[in-house]
Scaffold this motif. Sequence first.
Motif, short mmCIF file in Angstrom:
data_model
loop_
_atom_site.label_atom_id
_atom_site.label_comp_id
_atom_site.label_asym_id
_atom_site.label_seq_id
_atom_site.Cartn_x
_atom_site.Cartn_y
_atom_site.Cartn_z
N ASN A 173 0.80 -1.23 0.00
CA ASN A 173 0.00 0.00 0.00
C ASN A 173 0.83 1.28 0.00
OD1 ASN A 173 -2.42 -1.46 -0.03
ND2 ASN A 173 -2.37 -1.66 2.18
N ILE A 174 2.04 1.23 -0.53
CA ILE A 174 2.87 2.43 -0.65
C ILE A 174 3.36 2.52 -2.09
CG2 ILE A 174 5.03 3.52 0.08
CD1 ILE A 174 4.40 2.68 2.87
N ASN A 175 3.37 3.73 -2.63
CA ASN A 175 3.79 4.00 -4.01
C ASN A 175 2.87 3.27 -4.99
OD1 ASN A 175 5.30 5.20 -5.97
ND2 ASN A 175 6.97 3.75 -5.89
N ILE A 176 1.56 3.48 -4.85
CA ILE A 176 0.55 2.84 -5.69
C ILE A 176 0.56 3.51 -7.07
CG2 ILE A 176 -1.92 2.37 -5.98
CD1 ILE A 176 -0.77 0.80 -3.70
N LYS A 177 0.63 2.67 -8.11
CA LYS A 177 0.60 3.14 -9.49
C LYS A 177 -0.64 2.59 -10.17
CE LYS A 177 5.33 4.00 -9.72
NZ LYS A 177 5.72 5.33 -9.75
N THR A 178 -1.18 3.32 -11.15
CA THR A 178 -2.33 2.88 -11.92
C THR A 178 -1.85 2.31 -13.24
OG1 THR A 178 -3.64 4.63 -10.92
CG2 THR A 178 -4.55 3.60 -12.88
N LYS A 179 -2.25 1.08 -13.54
CA LYS A 179 -1.84 0.43 -14.78
C LYS A 179 -3.07 0.15 -15.63
CE LYS A 179 1.03 -3.19 -16.56
NZ LYS A 179 2.24 -3.91 -16.32
N HIS A 180 -3.06 0.64 -16.87
CA HIS A 180 -4.16 0.41 -17.80
C HIS A 180 -3.82 -0.81 -18.65
CE1 HIS A 180 -6.12 4.34 -17.06
NE2 HIS A 180 -4.90 4.67 -16.71
N ILE A 181 -4.71 -1.80 -18.65
CA ILE A 181 -4.46 -3.04 -19.36
C ILE A 181 -5.44 -3.14 -20.53
CG2 ILE A 181 -4.43 -5.56 -19.17
CD1 ILE A 181 -3.75 -5.11 -16.20
N LYS A 182 -4.88 -3.31 -21.73
CA LYS A 182 -5.70 -3.45 -22.94
C LYS A 182 -6.26 -4.86 -23.03
CE LYS A 182 -3.47 -0.17 -26.00
NZ LYS A 182 -2.80 -0.02 -27.29
N GLU B 273 -12.79 -9.98 -24.55
CA GLU B 273 -12.24 -9.59 -23.24
C GLU B 273 -12.33 -8.07 -23.06
OE1 GLU B 273 -7.83 -9.79 -21.50
OE2 GLU B 273 -8.58 -11.72 -22.23
N LYS B 274 -12.52 -7.63 -21.82
CA LYS B 274 -12.59 -6.19 -21.53
C LYS B 274 -11.26 -5.69 -21.00
CE LYS B 274 -17.43 -5.36 -20.53
NZ LYS B 274 -18.37 -4.81 -19.56
N GLY B 275 -10.97 -4.44 -21.25
CA GLY B 275 -9.79 -3.81 -20.66
C GLY B 275 -10.07 -3.47 -19.21
N GLU B 276 -9.03 -3.21 -18.45
CA GLU B 276 -9.23 -2.91 -17.03
C GLU B 276 -8.14 -1.95 -16.53
OE1 GLU B 276 -8.42 -6.21 -14.29
OE2 GLU B 276 -7.78 -7.35 -16.05
N ILE B 277 -8.43 -1.38 -15.38
CA ILE B 277 -7.47 -0.50 -14.72
C ILE B 277 -7.09 -1.17 -13.40
CG2 ILE B 277 -7.10 1.76 -13.69
CD1 ILE B 277 -9.21 2.83 -15.66
N LYS B 278 -5.78 -1.45 -13.21
CA LYS B 278 -5.31 -2.10 -11.99
C LYS B 278 -4.45 -1.12 -11.20
CE LYS B 278 -5.00 -7.03 -12.85
NZ LYS B 278 -4.09 -8.18 -12.91
N LYS B 279 -4.49 -1.25 -9.90
CA LYS B 279 -3.62 -0.47 -9.02
C LYS B 279 -2.57 -1.42 -8.48
CE LYS B 279 -6.89 3.06 -7.91
NZ LYS B 279 -6.40 4.35 -8.19
N ILE B 280 -1.29 -1.11 -8.74
CA ILE B 280 -0.19 -1.97 -8.31
C ILE B 280 0.82 -1.14 -7.52
CG2 ILE B 280 -0.40 -3.65 -10.19
CD1 ILE B 280 1.96 -2.18 -11.53
#
Length: 79
Positions: free
Chosen positions: A42-51, A57-64
């Motif tokens: 839970n530190i330095n969370i980045k947002t990753k957009h996945i095609k 299949e649907k695209g998604e937004i993940k927080k890593i």
Amino acid sequence: MKKIRQKYKIGDEVQIISGKYKKQIGKIIKIISKKNQYFIENINIKTKHIKPKQVNEKGEIKKIEGYIDKSNIQKYISI
């Protein structure tokens, strides 16, 4: 080849000592020893957009979690 001894292990509680997340506390979840990088929960969370890879299949937004350098953390000792 000489093996480098690690100061921290997975599961250790550490405190961030510099940067944007200064004075925050978290647990180490992953270590990349060759680059001295630590992934902290839970530190330095980045947002990753996945095609989508396939048509149905649907695209998604993940927080890593992003990495934090070894020089920016210290072991946390609770009193």
